[in-house]
Design an enzyme around this catalytic site. Structure first.
Site, mmCIF file in Angstrom:
data_model
loop_
_atom_site.group_PDB
_atom_site.id
_atom_site.type_symbol
_atom_site.label_atom_id
_atom_site.label_comp_id
_atom_site.label_asym_id
_atom_site.label_seq_id
_atom_site.Cartn_x
_atom_site.Cartn_y
_atom_site.Cartn_z
ATOM 1 N N HIS A 1 5.017 5.690 11.426
ATOM 2 C CA HIS A 1 4.630 5.840 10.081
ATOM 3 C C HIS A 1 3.669 7.121 9.999
ATOM 4 O O HIS A 1 2.418 6.974 9.745
ATOM 5 C CB HIS A 1 3.620 4.527 9.930
ATOM 6 C CG HIS A 1 3.649 4.012 8.440
ATOM 7 N ND1 HIS A 1 4.095 5.095 7.161
ATOM 8 C CD2 HIS A 1 2.702 2.857 7.958
ATOM 9 C CE1 HIS A 1 3.512 4.282 6.281
ATOM 10 N NE2 HIS A 1 3.040 3.120 6.592
ATOM 11 N N ARG B 1 0.876 -1.283 0.066
ATOM 12 C CA ARG B 1 0.096 0.165 0.005
ATOM 13 C C ARG B 1 0.911 1.272 -0.093
ATOM 14 O O ARG B 1 0.590 2.140 -0.889
ATOM 15 C CB ARG B 1 -0.996 -0.115 1.323
ATOM 16 C CG ARG B 1 -2.268 -0.822 0.828
ATOM 17 C CD ARG B 1 -2.891 -1.367 2.147
ATOM 18 N NE ARG B 1 -1.764 -2.070 2.805
ATOM 19 C CZ ARG B 1 -1.631 -3.479 2.470
ATOM 20 N NH1 ARG B 1 -2.862 -3.770 1.688
ATOM 21 N NH2 ARG B 1 -1.013 -4.563 2.722
ATOM 22 N N THR B 2 1.700 1.481 1.056
ATOM 23 C CA THR B 2 2.532 2.687 1.140
ATOM 24 C C THR B 2 3.353 2.744 0.082
ATOM 25 O O THR B 2 3.061 3.982 -0.544
ATOM 26 C CB THR B 2 3.385 2.601 2.123
ATOM 27 O OG1 THR B 2 2.541 2.023 3.382
ATOM 28 C CG2 THR B 2 4.092 3.881 2.393
ATOM 29 N N LYS C 1 25.082 -6.258 0.503
ATOM 30 C CA LYS C 1 26.561 -6.242 0.262
ATOM 31 C C LYS C 1 27.238 -5.536 1.470
ATOM 32 O O LYS C 1 28.436 -5.378 1.429
ATOM 33 C CB LYS C 1 26.854 -5.515 -0.970
ATOM 34 C CG LYS C 1 26.136 -6.150 -2.326
ATOM 35 C CD LYS C 1 26.573 -5.228 -3.413
ATOM 36 C CE LYS C 1 25.668 -6.060 -4.554
ATOM 37 N NZ LYS C 1 25.535 -4.913 -5.689
ATOM 38 N N ARG D 1 11.582 3.240 3.809
ATOM 39 C CA ARG D 1 11.137 2.301 4.742
ATOM 40 C C ARG D 1 12.143 1.262 5.028
ATOM 41 O O ARG D 1 13.071 0.840 4.191
ATOM 42 C CB ARG D 1 9.856 1.521 4.142
ATOM 43 C CG ARG D 1 9.719 0.354 5.123
ATOM 44 C CD ARG D 1 8.261 -0.278 4.808
ATOM 45 N NE ARG D 1 7.087 0.550 5.184
ATOM 46 C CZ ARG D 1 5.841 -0.030 5.143
ATOM 47 N NH1 ARG D 1 5.757 -1.241 4.684
ATOM 48 N NH2 ARG D 1 4.676 0.834 5.379
#
Lengths: 157, 308
Positions: free
Chosen positions: B135, B57-58, B86, B107
């Site tokens: 959030h 969604r985000t 890495k 995120r």
């Protein structure tokens, strides 16, 4: 424990620092902040759980031939927020200062939240805590925003 | 009000005036988007989506919002395909991406990762979720959904149900709601209660708070905000099954709600809202998800200094 009417006998020092009004039981942490261990050569006097009018019980640390820098004073303020520091020269107190928590504590406390980005390996940042004062002192991590009490601090950097 | 925020990191840094400003502008944006379908407010700009953790969604609503504003989108959606595997630091990764884009949405599971990112780049950074911390864009779209429905947030009674201990969505929402004159009803199993820090902060601010284990406490609420109870929070699977079955919003609960009450959920839901509720006039969760577009489009413009 010392009784009210008993004089407290701790030898005066000639030159150095005397840290008084340390919260009872916190003197070993203060010694750790000062880096005093078995290799320290000058004289150190330690009193724990002695009577105090103000605090009921307190600890005292006296260290010969030692000065304190700002960072050390800030660290002491975290573990012993009521402490008073006396600078001694020729057996006389030449300066007296009550420790004060700064608004921001930088590079001193390791955030106890393992998921905090400040604990992530190799990230080029340092820990920052904001001091919040209500009834008790609370610290808020700049990064993970978690709020902790003084007693929750496990590691100093 | 002049907008001055460059980064959107935490809802705790927003004043009530700033939140209200975003909500007002989101309303304007929604009208513009429905009138014109596509705008050119962000034409020539590139949005980088740095999703080190999976998101549907985000990520997709940011992407849709940017495209509706006429901008371009680049990015990745999982740490498996990134340089983090890495061994690259977040600080290095964002400095590289800064060279490719005009805005970053990040995120990452590390709490505080978005703040760290904002310290290393000179372009705006928006927090798309940092572990169980914040959030903020979800919170703003939640508030937008509430305001759209009731015209104002003050005076409402808001019930929050489910995992109140670990859910970042409910913590951010509570942080924001304490800036308003609301009554809060927290419904959760005892082991998933709202953190004491937030409860004492609410009480200090004079917000009316009720904590209970019973869904019946929701009957007087205007808004019912439901969250998922996650299996991994329970060491005993039997206990999880018992709790999960207790906190389900179904038709028997819905019948007792106020006629104007709305039910919200940050989604995805599992079984905490039964599908029969979807058809009732109370269900708002799909509308709520859709509201992510105007709110995120607004934020993209505001941090870029573009007037709406």
């Amino acid at each position: 424990m010392y009784k009210r009417d008993e004089p407290l006998k701790i030898r005066n020092i000639k030159n150095g620092i005397s840290i008084d009004h340390i919260d009872a039981g916190k003197a070993p942490q203060v010694l750790r902040i000062l880096g005093i261990d078995e290799n320290f050569k000058d004289s150190v006097t330690l009193a724990m759980n002695v009577f105090s009018h103000k605090m009921k019980k307190k600890d005292i640390v006296k260290v010969e031939n030692r000065d304190l820098d700002v960072e050390e004073i800030n660290k002491i303020a975290i573990v012993a927020p009521n402490a008073t520091i006396n600078w001694i020269k020729d057996f006389k107190v030449v300066r007296k200062e009550k420790v004060k928590l700064p608004k921001e504590i930088v590079s001193i406390i390791k955030c106890p939240n393992p998921s905090c980005v400040s604990n992530k390996e190799r990230e080029p940042i340092t820990s920052v805590f904001y001091v919040k004062r209500n009834k008790n002192v609370r610290l808020v991590c700049k990064y993970c925003e978690r709020e902790i009490g003084i007693d929750e601090i496990k590691d100093l950097l | 009000m002049e907008w001055s925020k460059k980064h959107i990191i935490s809802i705790r840094e927003f004043t009530r005036e700033e939140i209200d400003f975003v909500l007002e502008k989101s309303e304007v944006m929604e009208k513009k988007l429905s009138a014109e379908k596509k705008l050119d407010l962000m034409k020539g700009k590139i949005l980088a989506l740095m999703f080190f953790e999976p998101s549907t969604r985000t990520r997709m609503s940011f992407e849709a919002a940017m495209k509706k504003l006429g901008g371009e989108v680049i990015g990745f959606g999982s740490s498996e395909i990134t340089s983090e595997q890495k061994g690259e630091t977040i600080a290095d990764a964002v400095r590289v991406i800064e060279g490719y884009a005009d805005i970053i949405v990040i995120r990452h599971s590390a709490e505080g990762s978005a703040r760290l990112a904002s310290e290393f780049v000179s372009i705006p950074v928006i927090n798309g979720g940092d572990g169980s911390n914040q959030h903020p864009t979800q919170t703003l779209l939640d508030l937008y959904t509430i305001k759209k429905e009731f015209k104002q947030i003050d005076g409402l009674s808001i019930g929050i149900v489910g995992d109140l201990k670990y859910g970042r969505t409910v913590h951010s929402l509570t942080d924001a709601l304490m800036k308003y004159d609301v009554k809060l009803v927290f419904v959760s199993p005892p082991e998933l209660r709202m953190p004491r820090r937030l409860i004492s902060e609410l009480k200090e601010k004079g917000v009316g708070v009720k904590e209970t284990t019973k869904l019946s406490a929701l009957k007087g609420c205007d808004v019912i905000y439901v969250t998922r109870i996650q299996r991994e929070r329970f060491p005993d699977p039997q206990e999880y099954e018992r709790v999960k079955g207790t906190y389900v919003i179904d038709s028997t609960i819905v019948e007792k709600l106020k006629p104007e009450a709305i039910i919200m959920h940050p989604l995805p839901r599992v079984s905490e809202i039964s599908p029969e509720v979807d058809k009732t006039p109370h269900a708002r969760y799909f509308q709520q998800a859709k509201n992510g577009i105007p709110v995120r489009a607004t934020l993209l413009c505001l941090v870029s200094g573009i007037k709406i």
